[in-house]
Design a protein around this motif. Structure first.
Motif, short mmCIF file in Angstrom:
data_model
loop_
_atom_site.label_atom_id
_atom_site.label_comp_id
_atom_site.label_asym_id
_atom_site.label_seq_id
_atom_site.Cartn_x
_atom_site.Cartn_y
_atom_site.Cartn_z
N GLY A 127 0.81 -1.21 0.00
CA GLY A 127 0.00 0.00 0.00
C GLY A 127 0.84 1.26 0.00
O GLY A 127 0.49 2.26 -0.63
N ASN A 128 1.98 1.21 0.72
CA ASN A 128 2.90 2.35 0.69
C ASN A 128 3.36 2.64 -0.73
O ASN A 128 3.45 3.80 -1.15
CB ASN A 128 4.12 2.08 1.57
CG ASN A 128 3.82 1.90 3.03
OD1 ASN A 128 4.57 1.24 3.75
ND2 ASN A 128 2.72 2.47 3.51
N ALA A 129 3.65 1.58 -1.48
CA ALA A 129 4.07 1.77 -2.87
C ALA A 129 2.91 2.20 -3.75
O ALA A 129 3.06 3.08 -4.61
CB ALA A 129 4.69 0.47 -3.42
N ALA A 130 1.74 1.62 -3.54
CA ALA A 130 0.58 1.96 -4.37
C ALA A 130 0.18 3.41 -4.22
O ALA A 130 -0.39 4.00 -5.15
CB ALA A 130 -0.59 1.06 -4.00
N ARG A 145 8.79 5.73 -3.83
CA ARG A 145 9.28 5.43 -5.18
C ARG A 145 10.80 5.29 -5.22
O ARG A 145 11.34 4.46 -5.96
CB ARG A 145 8.84 6.55 -6.14
CG ARG A 145 9.15 6.28 -7.59
CD ARG A 145 8.74 7.48 -8.45
NE ARG A 145 7.33 7.82 -8.30
CZ ARG A 145 6.37 7.22 -8.96
NH1 ARG A 145 6.65 6.24 -9.81
NH2 ARG A 145 5.11 7.58 -8.79
N GLU A 146 11.49 6.10 -4.43
CA GLU A 146 12.96 6.08 -4.45
C GLU A 146 13.53 4.79 -3.88
O GLU A 146 14.71 4.50 -4.08
CB GLU A 146 13.51 7.27 -3.66
CG GLU A 146 13.53 8.58 -4.42
CD GLU A 146 12.14 9.15 -4.65
OE1 GLU A 146 11.82 9.45 -5.82
OE2 GLU A 146 11.37 9.28 -3.67
N SER A 175 9.37 1.25 -17.58
CA SER A 175 9.39 0.91 -16.15
C SER A 175 7.95 0.71 -15.69
O SER A 175 7.25 1.67 -15.32
CB SER A 175 10.05 2.02 -15.33
OG SER A 175 9.93 1.74 -13.96
N LEU A 176 7.50 -0.53 -15.73
CA LEU A 176 6.14 -0.83 -15.28
C LEU A 176 5.99 -0.60 -13.78
O LEU A 176 4.91 -0.23 -13.30
CB LEU A 176 5.78 -2.26 -15.65
CG LEU A 176 5.84 -2.60 -17.15
CD1 LEU A 176 5.46 -4.05 -17.40
CD2 LEU A 176 4.94 -1.67 -17.95
N SER A 177 7.08 -0.82 -13.05
CA SER A 177 7.04 -0.58 -11.60
C SER A 177 6.73 0.88 -11.32
O SER A 177 5.90 1.22 -10.47
CB SER A 177 8.36 -0.98 -10.95
OG SER A 177 8.59 -2.36 -11.06
N SER A 178 7.39 1.79 -12.03
CA SER A 178 7.15 3.22 -11.81
C SER A 178 5.71 3.59 -12.12
O SER A 178 5.13 4.48 -11.48
CB SER A 178 8.10 4.05 -12.68
OG SER A 178 9.44 3.84 -12.29
N LEU A 179 5.13 2.92 -13.11
CA LEU A 179 3.74 3.19 -13.47
C LEU A 179 2.79 2.76 -12.35
O LEU A 179 1.82 3.46 -12.02
CB LEU A 179 3.39 2.45 -14.76
CG LEU A 179 2.00 2.67 -15.34
CD1 LEU A 179 1.79 4.13 -15.71
CD2 LEU A 179 1.79 1.76 -16.55
N LEU A 180 3.07 1.62 -11.73
CA LEU A 180 2.19 1.09 -10.69
C LEU A 180 2.35 1.84 -9.36
O LEU A 180 1.39 1.97 -8.61
CB LEU A 180 2.45 -0.40 -10.48
CG LEU A 180 1.96 -1.29 -11.63
CD1 LEU A 180 2.63 -2.64 -11.58
CD2 LEU A 180 0.45 -1.44 -11.58
N ILE A 181 3.56 2.32 -9.09
CA ILE A 181 3.78 3.06 -7.85
C ILE A 181 3.02 4.38 -7.92
O ILE A 181 3.18 5.16 -8.85
CB ILE A 181 5.28 3.32 -7.62
CG1 ILE A 181 6.02 2.00 -7.43
CG2 ILE A 181 5.50 4.22 -6.41
CD1 ILE A 181 7.54 2.13 -7.48
N GLY A 182 2.15 4.61 -6.96
CA GLY A 182 1.34 5.82 -6.94
C GLY A 182 0.04 5.70 -7.71
O GLY A 182 -0.73 6.68 -7.77
N SER A 183 -0.26 4.53 -8.26
CA SER A 183 -1.50 4.38 -9.05
C SER A 183 -2.71 4.03 -8.20
O SER A 183 -3.81 3.85 -8.72
CB SER A 183 -1.30 3.31 -10.13
OG SER A 183 -1.13 2.03 -9.56
N GLU A 184 -2.54 3.92 -6.89
CA GLU A 184 -3.64 3.73 -5.93
C GLU A 184 -4.46 2.46 -6.20
O GLU A 184 -5.67 2.43 -5.99
CB GLU A 184 -4.55 4.96 -5.90
CG GLU A 184 -3.82 6.24 -5.54
CD GLU A 184 -4.74 7.44 -5.38
OE1 GLU A 184 -5.83 7.27 -4.78
OE2 GLU A 184 -4.39 8.53 -5.85
#
Length: 451
Positions: A127-130, A145-146, A175-184
Motif C-alpha cells: 500500500g505504501n508503494a501503491a 518510489r525512491e 518501467s512498469l514498476s514506476s507506473l504502478l507506484i502511486g497508481s492507488e
C-alpha cells in the motif's frame, strides 16, 4: 476463491482510517498466495465484479473503502519477508508486510528501511508503494518510489508482471514498476517488492523548538538545510492549535514548558555516525536560531525514549481526529514559503464561515506538504464548504490537492485543480488499457465506463 481465506465482513473492512463508509461490500477475501490473488482477480474480471483493494487501511482518501456490492481483496495474509540480503542491502517482501515489521527485521541485520510513517504499525509496504507514501523523512530520503527497485503485480485479468527488478540500473523497456507506484491500486495489485535499504544510522537526535511569532518557516527550513546538510532527516511544523490539542489527547507525549504556549513548534530530526559531530551540528544550528530571535525555546532528545515522546506530539493526528469526527482532512502540496500565509488565511476564513468548527494545521514542511484537519463537519455540505474555502486559496496546476495521501474517492472532484486535461486523458487511456472492465478500485481517482 476456495484457495483463499474468505472472511466475515468485520467492521474494519468497511472503511479506511478516516472512518468514512461508502457502502456495504458483497464479501471479503484474503488471498493466501499470489496464485490465489491471480485466480480471484481473473474470476472478478470475467464477472465484471468491482474489487476494493485493501492493505493496512491506514489511508484517509477513501481509496480502499468499499462501495456497495464490491469484493474486498485484503492483502494481509501476503505478509512474508522472503529475503533480506545483508551484503547488497536489498529486501524482497510480499505486499502485505507491515512497514514496522520490515523495519524491525532489517535493523536486526544492521540495515534500515528509511521510509517512515506514523501508521508504521499498521500500514503495509504494498500500500505504501501503491500510494507512493512519503512520511516524515522525505526531506532526506524521498518518497516510497525512491526505495522500490521493482514490483511484481497482478493485473485485472489475473496476469502476473514481474518478478520484481533487483538491479539498480535496468533500462530494458518501460518501467512498469514506476507506473504502478502511486497508481492507488487502479492499474494492478502489487504482490511483491524488491526494496533498497540503507545502513542503520548509529546516532539520531530529535529537536523540538518553540518558534517566535516573527519566525519565517521557509527561512528556518533553509537554515536547517544549509546548516545541518545531509544530517537533516525530518523537518515538521505544528501550528499552536495543533500543539495544544496534541498535549491534551496524547498520553505518550512529553510535557512542554510554558514557553511553548501559543507558539508554532518545529520538530527537526538529525542523524549521523558520531554523537559528538551530531551534537555539535545541532548546538551550532540552535545557537544561531536563538541569537537571531527565530527560536524562543528548545528541547533536545538524549535517548530514543526522549525522541519518541517528542515525536508523539507530531504523531497525534489520529487522536485529534477522534475529537472532531466527522472531519475534513487536507493533504496539500505547495511551496514551503507559502505555508505561513496560507495557514493564516485559511484559519481566518474557516473562523468566519464555519465558526462551529475547529482547525488544526501541521505538516512536513521540508517537502512542501501542509496538512489540516477541520471539524466537526456534520453534513456533506459543511465538508464541501471547508474544501471550497481551502482549495480556492490554492493556485491551480502549480499546487496539489493531495501531496501524499492520493486522490482516492475524496479528492476525485478536485483532480483537475492539480492535473491538466491532457494529463487526465493519458491516465484514463492507461487505465483502459490495463483494466478494460474497470474492476480495480472502480470510481477512485477518476470515473471510467464499466467495460
Amino acid at each position: 476463491m476456495s484457495r483463499s481465506d474468505v472472511t466475515p465482513i468485520e467492521e474494519k473492512y468497511l472503511h479506511d482510517w478516516s472512518g468514512r463508509r461508502y457502502g456495504v461490500p458483497s464479501a471479503v477475501v484474503r488471498p493466501l498466495t499470489v496464485e490465489d490473488l491471480r485466480a480471484i482477480l481473473a474470476e472478478a474480471n470475467n464477472a465484471r465484479t468491482s474489487c476494493a483493494i485493501q492493505g493496512g487501511r491506514t489511508g484517509v482518501s477513501g481509496g480502499c473503502a468499499p462501495g456497495d456490492g464490491e469484493l474486498v481483496v485484503a492483502l494481509e495474509s501476503l505478509n512474508k519477508i522472503e529475503e533480506v540480503d545483508p551484503v547488497s542491502g536489498i529486501a524482497v517482501v510480499q505486499g502485505g508486510v507491515v512497514l514496522e515489521t520490515l523495519q524491525t527485521e532489517v535493523e536486526r541485520l544492521g540495515w534500515s528501511f528509511p521510509v517512515d510513517l506514523g501508521s508504521r504499525g499498521s500500514c503495509q509496504v504494498g500500500g505504501n508503494a501503491a500510494t507512493n507514501a512519503g512520511g516524515s523523512r522525505v526531506v532526506k530520503y524521498g518518497n516510497m518510489r525512491e526505495w522500490v527497485l521493482g514490483v511484481e503485480a497482478v493485473l485485472a485479468n489475473g496476469a502476473l508482471i514481474g518478478p520484481p527488478n533487483r538491479l539498480v540500473k535496468n533500462n530494458a523497456g518501460y518501467s512498469l514498476s514506476s507506473l504502478l507506484i502511486g497508481s492507488e491500486g487502479t492499474l494492478g495489485v502489487i504482490s511483491r517488492l524488491a526494496l533498497r535499504l540503507v545502513p542503520l544510522v548509529p546516532v539520531r537526535r530529535t529537536l523540538l523548538m518553540a518558534l517566535s511569532p516573527e519566525a519565517n518557516v521557509n527561512v528556518l527550513l533553509r537554515e536547517a538545510k544549509t546548516g545541518l546538510r545531509e544530517a537533516l532527516s525530518a523537518f515538521e511544523i505544528m501550528w499552536p492549535d495543533y500543539v495544544d490539542a496534541a498535549m491534551l489527547v496524547q498520553q505518550r507525549a512529553r510535557p512542554l514548558p510554558a514557553s511553548f504556549t501559543g507558539l508554532r513548534a518545529a520538530l527537526i530530526e538529525v542523524e549521523g555516525d558520531g554523537e559528538a559531530t551530531i551534537d555539535a551540528l545541532l548546538e551550532s544550528f540552535l545557537t544561531r536560531q536563538m541569537e537571531d530571535g527565530s527560536v524562543v525555546d528548545a528541547i533536545v532528545s538524549m535517548s530514543s525514549q526522549d525522541a519518541a515522546a517528542l515525536w508523539a506530539i507530531r504523531e497525534s493526528v489520529g487522536e485529534i481526529q477522534a475529537t472532531i469526527r466527522p472531519y475534513a482532512g487536507f493533504d496539500l502540496g505547495m511551496p514551503a514559503k507559502d505555508h505561513d500565509e496560507f495557514a493564516a488565511k485559511a484559519k481566518a476564513l474557516l473562523l468566519h464561515e464555519m465558526p462551529q468548527c475547529r482547525s488544526f494545521f501541521f505538516g512536513h514542511i521540508g517537502d512542501d506538504n501542509l496538512h489540516a484537519l477541520v471539524g466537526p463537519c456534520l453534513t456533506p455540505e459543511e465538508r464541501a464548504t471547508a474544501e471550497r474555502l481551502l482549495f480556492e486559496l490554492m493556485p491551480p496546476l502549480t499546487t496539489s490537492v493531495t501531496a501524499e495521501h492520493g486522490i482516492g474517492r475524496k479528492r476525485k472532484p478536485y483532480l483537475s485543480m492539480s492535473r491538466s486535461p491532457a494529463d487526465i486523458t493519458v491516465m484514463k487511456n492507461i487505465k483502459a488499457a490495463l483494466d478494460p472492465h474497470n474492476i480495480l478500485n472502480r470510481g477512485r481517482v477518476f470515473d471510467m465506463p464499466i467495460g
